[in-house]
Design an enzyme around this catalytic site. Structure first.
Site, PDB file in Angstrom:
ATOM      1  N   GLN A   1       6.757  -4.831  -8.649  1.00 29.86           N
ATOM      2  CA  GLN A   1       6.699  -3.667  -9.529  1.00 29.86           C
ATOM      3  C   GLN A   1       5.788  -3.863 -10.727  1.00 29.86           C
ATOM      4  O   GLN A   1       5.549  -2.912 -11.472  1.00 29.86           O
ATOM      5  CB  GLN A   1       8.113  -3.332 -10.030  1.00 29.86           C
ATOM      6  CG  GLN A   1       9.061  -2.843  -8.962  1.00 29.86           C
ATOM      7  CD  GLN A   1       8.638  -1.521  -8.352  1.00 29.86           C
ATOM      8  OE1 GLN A   1       7.875  -0.758  -8.952  1.00 29.86           O
ATOM      9  NE2 GLN A   1       9.121  -1.233  -7.164  1.00 29.86           N
TER      10      GLN A   1
ATOM     11  N   SER B   1       2.928  -6.825  -3.759  1.00 31.71           N
ATOM     12  CA  SER B   1       2.902  -5.826  -2.693  1.00 31.71           C
ATOM     13  C   SER B   1       1.851  -4.782  -3.016  1.00 31.71           C
ATOM     14  O   SER B   1       1.904  -4.127  -4.062  1.00 31.71           O
ATOM     15  CB  SER B   1       4.275  -5.160  -2.552  1.00 31.71           C
ATOM     16  OG  SER B   1       4.284  -4.218  -1.513  1.00 31.71           O
ATOM     17  N   ALA B   2       0.870  -4.599  -2.115  1.00 34.56           N
ATOM     18  CA  ALA B   2      -0.287  -3.757  -2.417  1.00 34.56           C
ATOM     19  C   ALA B   2       0.069  -2.294  -2.602  1.00 34.56           C
ATOM     20  O   ALA B   2      -0.541  -1.602  -3.426  1.00 34.56           O
ATOM     21  CB  ALA B   2      -1.335  -3.903  -1.317  1.00 34.56           C
ATOM     22  N   HIS B   3       1.027  -1.765  -1.826  1.00 33.17           N
ATOM     23  CA  HIS B   3       1.274  -0.332  -1.899  1.00 33.17           C
ATOM     24  C   HIS B   3       1.993   0.096  -3.172  1.00 33.17           C
ATOM     25  O   HIS B   3       2.201   1.284  -3.396  1.00 33.17           O
ATOM     26  CB  HIS B   3       2.035   0.167  -0.658  1.00 33.17           C
ATOM     27  CG  HIS B   3       3.451  -0.312  -0.549  1.00 33.17           C
ATOM     28  ND1 HIS B   3       3.813  -1.338   0.279  1.00 33.17           N
ATOM     29  CD2 HIS B   3       4.582   0.120  -1.139  1.00 33.17           C
ATOM     30  CE1 HIS B   3       5.121  -1.529   0.199  1.00 33.17           C
ATOM     31  NE2 HIS B   3       5.603  -0.661  -0.661  1.00 33.17           N
TER      32      HIS B   3
ATOM     33  N   THR C   1      -2.852 -13.278  12.743  1.00 23.27           N
ATOM     34  CA  THR C   1      -4.216 -12.957  12.334  1.00 23.27           C
ATOM     35  C   THR C   1      -4.204 -12.124  11.057  1.00 23.27           C
ATOM     36  O   THR C   1      -3.437 -11.169  10.929  1.00 23.27           O
ATOM     37  CB  THR C   1      -4.936 -12.170  13.446  1.00 23.27           C
ATOM     38  OG1 THR C   1      -4.940 -12.963  14.639  1.00 23.27           O
ATOM     39  CG2 THR C   1      -6.361 -11.834  13.051  1.00 23.27           C
TER      40      THR C   1
ATOM     41  N   CYS D   1      14.425   1.319  -0.639  1.00 26.25           N
ATOM     42  CA  CYS D   1      14.769   0.561   0.566  1.00 26.25           C
ATOM     43  C   CYS D   1      16.251   0.640   0.890  1.00 26.25           C
ATOM     44  O   CYS D   1      16.675   0.285   1.982  1.00 26.25           O
ATOM     45  CB  CYS D   1      14.370  -0.895   0.400  1.00 26.25           C
ATOM     46  SG  CYS D   1      12.599  -1.105   0.137  1.00 26.25           S
TER      47      CYS D   1
END
Length: 348
Positions: free
Chosen positions: A161, A177-179, A212, A297
């Site tokens: 956050q 976390s990118a989003h 990957t 979540c």
């Protein structure tokens, strides 16, 4: 109108453009041929960009998001007991179900006296969220790090956050976390001061993470981080919240920031005087405003927030609490509209 940015923010145009570039680099970065080496160069370039944007001088392990980063750290850290604060995100609690939970005070701050006693064991790993995903409260990670390090332990900071909004805290490992800051969904990172702190899991990412690498996601994440401004949201956009806070108090509601040790401006918890949180979520949705009750979540379970329980918030107040959060593309008009609808519902 989307006011649940603590869950995810819209993709930034810079991130979209970077991902489109990444889709042209189709080769596996681990392949030794020319196309593979080209992909590897882009991957390592993005890794350095992420480090610069976060002000991190250690290592970066790309993951599928914060949950995997948490599982990697809590499952492979070279440390003894796992200790987590009682207000951590469900991803942390589920990654370490047997961890000792450290209490917080009624203002949401970790109880440092209890922490000092708890870390008196062989090299513990302590997990603490920098900014709480339900209340927006910021922990004093400098003080926490001092206590943990004095005991020879490691500090894992959940920065899901806070990354892109605040400086990286003093810690041994950090979760990103990118989003949460306008990057793509499905990409994140575990920042590690030194690989020696982790047991290798085998596979890619220098042997610390299997699978990957998601090159388009990595490039999008780096571009989104670089696009984050300081401050993350212009204060003038959030100015209407000052009047809403006063109105909330006057109508018998609870402006949770009043109770917090160090409230931040991008995540707010607000209790309406009479209406339940679940009813509010539906009523806001009916007029086109997306908010949430607790963490995204777990909010679908309609259970009482474990964060508010740990803060000893009165059950009735906890039941009437929703979360609103603000992102890089939030406008002042949206904040004004949210305040207007909140007051309408509170007075109904």
């Amino acid at each position: 109108m989307y006011l649940d940015h603590a869950a995810t923010t819209p993709l930034r145009p810079e991130a979209r453009a970077a991902m489109e570039e990444g889709f042209t680099l189709w080769a596996n970065p681990s392949s030794p041929h020319a196309e593979g080496r080209k992909a590897r160069a882009a991957l390592e370039g993005a890794r350095e960009r992420v480090k610069r944007a976060l002000g991190w001088e250690g290592e970066v392990i790309f993951t599928s998001g914060a949950s995997e980063a948490a599982a990697l750290a809590l499952g492979h850290a070279k440390a003894g007991a796992r200790l987590v604060s009682a207000v951590e995100h469900d991803a942390i609690l589920k990654a370490a179900p047997d961890a000792e939970r450290l209490p917080v005070r009624t203002d949401g701050a970790l109880d440092l006296e209890v922490l000092t006693e708890a870390v008196r064991r062989e090299r513990p790993l302590v997990a603490v969220q920098q900014v709480n995903s339900e209340t927006g409260n910021m922990q004093d990670l400098a003080a926490i790090a001092g206590i943990v390090h004095q005991a020879g332990g490691l500090l894992l900071a959940d920065c899901a956050q806070s990354a892109g909004k605040f400086a990286a805290p003093p810690c041994d490992m950090a979760i990103v976390s990118a989003h949460k800051f306008g990057g793509p969904i499905g990409i994140g990172a575990l920042l590690v001061e030194d690989f020696a702190m982790l047991e290798p899991a085998g596979g890619q990412e220098r042997g610390y993470r299997r699978g990957t690498e998601n090159l388009p996601g990595v490039l999008g994440m780096a571009a989104a981080l670089e696009a984050c401004s300081d401050p993350y949201v212009d204060p003038t956009i959030l100015e209407p919240l000052d009047a809403l806070a006063q109105a909330c108090r006057e109508t018998g509601g609870t402006w949770m920031s009043d109770r917090l040790s160090d409230p931040t401006p991008y995540v707010l918890a607000i209790a309406m005087p009479k209406m339940s949180g679940s009813a509010q979520v539906m009523r806001f949705d009916m007029v086109g405003i997306s908010v949430s009750q607790g963490s995204a979540c777990s909010s679908g379970t309609m259970k009482t927030s474990h964060v508010l329980q740990a803060m000893q918030v009165e059950p009735d107040v906890a039941d009437r609490t929703i979360r609103a959060s603000f992102g890089w593309n939030t406008t002042r008009e949206e904040v004004e509209r949210f305040a207007e609808v909140w007051l309408e519902l509170a007075k109904a």
